[in-house]
Design an enzyme around this catalytic site. Structure first.
Site, PDB file in Angstrom:
ATOM      1  N   ASN A  66     -23.051 -22.590  47.936  1.00  0.00           N
ATOM      2  CA  ASN A  66     -24.246 -22.184  48.676  1.00  0.00           C
ATOM      3  C   ASN A  66     -24.757 -23.251  49.649  1.00  0.00           C
ATOM      4  O   ASN A  66     -25.576 -22.956  50.521  1.00  0.00           O
ATOM      5  CB  ASN A  66     -25.376 -21.795  47.711  1.00  0.00           C
ATOM      6  N   HIS A  67     -24.273 -24.494  49.532  1.00  0.00           N
ATOM      7  CA  HIS A  67     -24.663 -25.546  50.480  1.00  0.00           C
ATOM      8  C   HIS A  67     -23.571 -25.802  51.527  1.00  0.00           C
ATOM      9  O   HIS A  67     -23.536 -26.870  52.135  1.00  0.00           O
ATOM     10  CB  HIS A  67     -24.975 -26.850  49.745  1.00  0.00           C
ATOM     11  N   HIS A 151     -19.007 -19.446  42.344  1.00  0.00           N
ATOM     12  CA  HIS A 151     -20.158 -20.328  42.477  1.00  0.00           C
ATOM     13  C   HIS A 151     -21.421 -19.500  42.292  1.00  0.00           C
ATOM     14  O   HIS A 151     -21.913 -18.865  43.237  1.00  0.00           O
ATOM     15  CB  HIS A 151     -20.122 -20.991  43.858  1.00  0.00           C
ATOM     16  N   HIS A 178     -23.642 -27.022  37.042  1.00  0.00           N
ATOM     17  CA  HIS A 178     -23.384 -28.440  36.764  1.00  0.00           C
ATOM     18  C   HIS A 178     -23.337 -28.819  35.287  1.00  0.00           C
ATOM     19  O   HIS A 178     -23.175 -29.993  34.971  1.00  0.00           O
ATOM     20  CB  HIS A 178     -24.427 -29.338  37.456  1.00  0.00           C
TER      21      HIS A 178
END
Length: 260
Positions: A66-67, A151, A178
Site C-alpha cells: 500500500n506504500h 498484502h 509485520h
C-alpha cells in the site's frame, strides 16, 4: 523441486542492514528469493538505494504494497522485471502485478514460477477486488507455480484468500501487519499458507517504529510523527518447497541480530 525463500516486509535502515548482512550467508540454500520491500525506505515505500541493497543481498524479486507510490523513484524502478506492484490496481497503473520467472531447480531443468502481489481491501484504501483479479490471472496457461504475496490487514481476508486459491496457487503468504503468525501450514491441493510472514526490521519497536510515537498517539489521541526504531533487527520469512507446481513443505525462518 524448488526451494523458495520469502522474506517479510523490510523496514527502514535496520531492516536493510540485517537483510544485507544475513541473506548472502544463506542465499545458496535457495533456488529463488522473494523480498517484500514495501517499507524499506525509511519505513514507507521503496527508493533506488533500498532497491539496490535488496537486490545486491540476493533477492530475485521484490514485492510492494500500500506504500508503493511513496517515493517518485519507484516509477522508474518498475521498469525492472524484478519489481512487482500490487495486481489489483486500476488499468494503466505503471508496472506489473505479476512476473513470470524461469528458475533452475534441483533437477537442473528450468521451472516456471509466477510471483504475484495483491492488496487486501478490509481496513485498507479502496482498490479493486483481489479475489476476482486473481481469478482472472489464473486463467492464463503459462504461469507454472504461483506464489502470492497478499498484502492485507485483516486476518480473515488473508485466510479467505488462502482457501480461495487452495489447489490453484503454490503459496499464499500474507504481509503488511509485520507480526508473524503461528498458522504455517499446507492447505488442500498443495497451497502453502501463513496469515502473516512477519517483518524484517527493529525488534524493540512497534511494528518497526520507535515506541514513543505510537504510545503518544494512543495516549493523547493526537497525531505524532513516527520514526524508525534503531537497534538490533530481526529477519522473518518462510521457506516453501514446491514440486510440480504445488507446495509440499513450508517452514518459518527467523534470524535475530546480536551485539547491537
Amino acid at each position: 523441486m524448488l526451494r523458495v525463500l520469502f522474506v517479510g516486509d523490510v523496514y527502514g535502515k535496520p531492516g536493510r542492514r540485517v537483510l544485507a548482512s544475513h541473506l548472502p550467508t544463506i542465499r545458496s540454500q535457495f533456488h529463488f528469493v522473494i523480498v517484500n520491500g514495501e517499507n524499506a525506505a525509511g519505513g514507507f515505500g521503496l527508493n533506488r538505494e533500498s532497491f539496490n541493497i535488496i537486490t545486491r543481498a540476493g533477492a530475485d524479486c521484490i514485492t510492494l504494497g500500500n506504500h508503493a507510490w511513496h517515493h517518485k523513484e519507484v516509477f522508474d524502478l518498475l521498469a525492472d522485471p524484478r519489481l512487482i506492484r500490487p495486481l489489483n490496481l486500476p488499468l494503466g497503473t505503471p508496472g506489473n502485478g505479476f512476473r513470470r520467472f524461469d528458475v533452475i531447480g534441483d533437477t537442473g531443468k528450468s521451472e516456471r514460477l509466477t510471483v504475484v502481489n495483491a492488496l487486501g481491501r478490509v481496513f485498507m484504501e479502496p482498490t479493486s477486488n483481489p479475489f476476482t483479479a486473481l481469478d482472472e490471472l489464473l486463467t492464463r496457461p503459462d504461469l507454472g507455480a504461483v506464489f502470492l504475496d497478499f498484502h492485507a490487514e485483516a486476518t480473515s481476508e488473508k485466510a479467505a484468500m488462502g482457501h480461495h486459491l487452495a489447489g490453484r496457487a503454490a503459496a499464499v503468504i500474507g504481509t503488511h501487519t509485520h507480526v508473524a503468525t503461528a498458522d504455517t501450514r499446507i492447505l488442500s491441493g498443495g497451497t502453502a499458507f501463513q496469515t502473516d510472514v512477519g517483518f524484517t526490521g527493529p525488534m524493540d519497536s512497534v511494528i518497526g517504529a520507535d515506541p514513543s510515537g505510537p504510545v503518544q498517539r494512543f495516549t493523547t489521541e493526537l497525531p505524532h510523527r513516527f520514526g524508525v526504531k534503531e537497534g538490533a533487527a530481526e529477519l522473518n520469512g518462510v521457506i516453501v518447497h514446491i514440486q510440480d507446481g504445488r507446495a509440499v513443505q513450508i517452514e518459518r525462518y527467523h534470524y535475530e541480530e546480536e551485539g547491537l
